[in-house]
Design an enzyme around this catalytic site. Structure first.
Site, PDB file in Angstrom:
ATOM      1  CE1 TYR A  27      96.733  31.422  16.134  1.00 21.90           C
ATOM      2  CE2 TYR A  27      98.329  31.214  14.360  1.00 21.90           C
ATOM      3  CZ  TYR A  27      97.104  30.915  14.905  1.00 21.90           C
ATOM      4  OH  TYR A  27      96.240  30.089  14.210  1.00 21.90           O
ATOM      5  CB  SER A  53      99.180  27.460  12.861  1.00 21.73           C
ATOM      6  OG  SER A  53      99.457  28.446  11.883  1.00 21.73           O
TER       7      SER A  53
HETATM    8  N1  LIG Z   1      92.123  30.614   9.717  1.00 18.14           N
HETATM    9  C1  LIG Z   1      93.444  30.421   9.596  1.00 18.14           C
HETATM   10  O1  LIG Z   1      94.133  31.063   8.749  1.00 18.14           O
HETATM   11  C2  LIG Z   1      94.135  29.415  10.477  1.00 18.14           C
HETATM   12  C3  LIG Z   1      95.443  29.018  10.109  1.00 18.14           C
HETATM   13  C4  LIG Z   1      96.105  28.104  10.903  1.00 18.14           C
HETATM   14  C5  LIG Z   1      95.483  27.567  12.017  1.00 18.14           C
HETATM   15  N2  LIG Z   1      94.208  27.974  12.352  1.00 18.14           N
HETATM   16  C6  LIG Z   1      93.610  27.396  13.544  1.00 18.14           C
HETATM   17  O2  LIG Z   1      92.415  26.714  13.196  1.00 18.14           O
HETATM   18  C7  LIG Z   1      91.582  26.633  14.352  1.00 18.14           C
HETATM   19  C8  LIG Z   1      90.188  27.092  13.955  1.00 18.14           C
HETATM   20  O3  LIG Z   1      90.226  28.461  13.604  1.00 18.14           O
HETATM   21  P1  LIG Z   1      89.333  29.082  12.433  1.00 18.14           P
HETATM   22  O4  LIG Z   1      90.250  29.507  11.357  1.00 18.14           O
HETATM   23  O5  LIG Z   1      88.242  28.145  12.096  1.00 18.14           O
HETATM   24  O6  LIG Z   1      88.832  30.415  13.110  1.00 18.14           O
HETATM   25  P2  LIG Z   1      87.421  30.823  13.747  1.00 18.14           P
HETATM   26  O7  LIG Z   1      86.327  30.566  12.774  1.00 18.14           O
HETATM   27  O8  LIG Z   1      87.613  32.192  14.263  1.00 18.14           O
HETATM   28  O9  LIG Z   1      87.267  29.786  14.928  1.00 18.14           O
HETATM   29  C9  LIG Z   1      87.848  29.918  16.193  1.00 18.14           C
HETATM   30  C10 LIG Z   1      86.897  29.231  17.143  1.00 18.14           C
HETATM   31  O10 LIG Z   1      87.452  29.193  18.443  1.00 18.14           O
HETATM   32  C11 LIG Z   1      86.411  29.487  19.343  1.00 18.14           C
HETATM   33  N3  LIG Z   1      86.909  29.975  20.618  1.00 18.14           N
HETATM   34  C12 LIG Z   1      87.882  30.883  20.857  1.00 18.14           C
HETATM   35  N4  LIG Z   1      88.016  31.069  22.177  1.00 18.14           N
HETATM   36  C13 LIG Z   1      87.111  30.250  22.778  1.00 18.14           C
HETATM   37  C14 LIG Z   1      86.754  30.005  24.112  1.00 18.14           C
HETATM   38  N5  LIG Z   1      87.366  30.636  25.132  1.00 18.14           N
HETATM   39  N6  LIG Z   1      85.790  29.101  24.374  1.00 18.14           N
HETATM   40  C15 LIG Z   1      85.162  28.455  23.355  1.00 18.14           C
HETATM   41  N7  LIG Z   1      85.444  28.649  22.067  1.00 18.14           N
HETATM   42  C16 LIG Z   1      86.409  29.545  21.786  1.00 18.14           C
HETATM   43  C17 LIG Z   1      85.597  30.562  18.631  1.00 18.14           C
HETATM   44  O11 LIG Z   1      84.335  30.681  19.235  1.00 18.14           O
HETATM   45  P3  LIG Z   1      83.348  31.900  18.853  1.00 18.14           P
HETATM   46  O12 LIG Z   1      82.758  31.514  17.518  1.00 18.14           O
HETATM   47  O13 LIG Z   1      82.361  31.916  19.951  1.00 18.14           O
HETATM   48  O14 LIG Z   1      84.203  33.131  18.782  1.00 18.14           O
HETATM   49  C18 LIG Z   1      85.562  29.964  17.235  1.00 18.14           C
HETATM   50  O15 LIG Z   1      84.541  29.001  17.120  1.00 18.14           O
HETATM   51  C19 LIG Z   1      92.263  27.497  15.418  1.00 18.14           C
HETATM   52  O16 LIG Z   1      93.038  26.662  16.248  1.00 18.14           O
HETATM   53  C20 LIG Z   1      93.190  28.384  14.597  1.00 18.14           C
HETATM   54  O17 LIG Z   1      94.277  28.868  15.372  1.00 18.14           O
HETATM   55  C21 LIG Z   1      93.524  28.873  11.584  1.00 18.14           C
END
Ligand SMILES: NC(=O)c1ccc[n+]([C@@H]2O[C@H](COP(=O)([O-])OP(=O)(O)OC[C@H]3O[C@@H](n4cnc5c(N)ncnc54)[C@H](OP(=O)(O)O)[C@@H]3O)[C@@H](O)[C@H]2O)c1
Length: 245
Positions: A150, A137
Site C-alpha cells: 500500500y 498517505s
Molecule cells: N482511512 C485512512 O486511514 C486513510 C489514510 C490515508 C489515506 N487514505 C486514502 O484516502 C482515500 C479514501 O479512502 P477512505 O479512507 O475514505 O476509505 P473508504 O471509505 O473505504 O473509501 C474508499 C473508496 O474507494 C472506492 N473504490 C475502491 N475501489 C474502487 C473501484 N474499483 N471503483 C470505484 N470505486 C472504488 C470505494 O468504493 P465502494 O464504496 O464501492 O467500496 C470507496 O468509495 C483512499 O485513497 C485511501 O487510500 C485513507
C-alpha cells in the site's frame, strides 16, 4: 458557483469533504461504482445545499473506467475542483496469501490513481484553471513491514503529484497531494477500538478543503502527521528495523 468532481465519491473522506462543498452550494459530479450507495450520498448532499448532483456509476478498477470517469465529469462543462479519492487497503496478510490481491492493491492505489490524476490534470490544463487534489498517505513516506505494498502505491501517487505540480507551475492550475494519517472510515473499520487513534473524516476533509482553497502542494492531515513522519523518515535503519510499525 464552484463545480466539484469526485472520483470515489462514496469514500468516507470524500463524503465528508463533499458535505463542506455542498454547504457552499457547489455543483457536484460524483463517480462511484455502487449505484445504491451513490444515490444515498447524492441525496444527502442535496439536503446539505448542493446546487446540483450528477451521479456517474463506473468501476474505477480499470484504465477504461478511469478514462470514462474523467470524460464524464468534464462532459458537462468546466470543473473547478477534482478530488481523486478511490482506494482499497487489504491487509498485508491477505496480500501475502494471494498475489492477485497484492496486484490489485498496487494497481488501484498506484497506477489507476496516478492515471486519474494525470487525465484530470490534462483537462484542467486545457481549460486553463482549476484544482486537483489527490489522496496519497503517510504510508507512502517510508516503507514499513506491515503495509509496504500500500505504501509503495501511495509513494507512486506522491511522485506523480510532484511531477504534476512541476508541470503546472506558474499556471492557474494547482495540484494538492493529501497525506492523511489513519482515519476512521470503512477502510479502517478493522482498526477501530485498537491502540491507534483514528482521525475523524471531518477533520481530514476540512484540511483538504482548506488546502485546495489555498492551492497548497502538500497537506499532512491531521497536521501532527507531518512531524511524526519527519521523525519516522529520519530514524536510522537499525533503530527503524527494531520497531513493529
Ligand atoms: N482511512 C485512512 O486511514 C486513510 C489514510 C490515508 C489515506 N487514505 C486514502 O484516502 C482515500 C479514501 O479512502 P477512505 O479512507 O475514505 O476509505 P473508504 O471509505 O473505504 O473509501 C474508499 C473508496 O474507494 C472506492 N473504490 C475502491 N475501489 C474502487 C473501484 N474499483 N471503483 C470505484 N470505486 C472504488 C470505494 O468504493 P465502494 O464504496 O464501492 O467500496 C470507496 O468509495 C483512499 O485513497 C485511501 O487510500 C485513507
Amino acid at each position: 458557483m464552484t463545480t466539484v468532481a469526485v472520483l470515489g465519491a462514496t469514500s468516507g473522506i470524500a463524503q465528508a469533504a463533499l458535505r463542506e462543498w455542498a454547504g457552499r452550494g457547489a455543483e457536484l459530479r460524483l463517480v462511484a461504482r455502487d449505484p445504491d450507495k451513490l444515490a444515498r450520498v447524492g441525496a444527502d448532499l442535496e439536503t446539505r445545499g448542493a446546487s446540483s448532483v450528477t451521479p456517474v456509476v463506473l468501476d474505477l478498477g480499470t484504465d477504461a473506467g478511469v478514462r470514462s470517469a474523467v470524460e464524464s465529469v468534464f462532459a458537462e462543462g468546466p470543473v473547478d475542483i477534482v478530488l481523486v479519492a478511490f482506494g482499497t487497503m487489504p491487509s498485508q496478510a491477505d496480500a501475502d496469501g494471494d498475489e492477485s490481491v497484492a496486484a490489485t492493491l498496487l494497481h488501484v492505489n498506484g497506477s489507476l490513481n496516478v492515471l486519474a490524476g494525470h487525465l484530470a490534470a490534462l483537462r484542467l490544463i486545457e481549460q486553463g484553471r482549476g484544482s486537483l487534489a489527490i489522496i496519497g498517505s503517510v504510508a507512502g513516506d517510508r516503507g514499513r513491514q506491515s503495509n509496504y505494498l500500500y505504501g509503495a502505491a501511495k509513494a507512486m501517487v506522491a511522485t506523480a503529484a510532484s511531477g504534476l505540480q512541476h508541470r503546472v507551475a506558474g499556471t492557474n492550475v494547482s495540484v494538492t497531494l493529501v497525506k492523511p494519517g489513519p482515519t476512521a472510515t470503512p477502510m479502517t473499520d478493522h482498526l477501530r477500538g485498537g491502540p491507534l487513534k483514528l482521525a475523524k473524516a471531518e477533520t481530514v476533509a476540512a484540511d483538504i478543503v482548506r488546502a485546495v482553497d489555498r492551492g497548497k502542494p502538500v497537506v499532512y492531515t491531521p497536521r501532527k502527521w507531518s512531524l511524526i513522519m519527519t521523525i519516522i523518515k529520519l530514524l536510522p535503519r537499525q533503530l527503524f528495523e527494531r520497531t513493529k510499525l
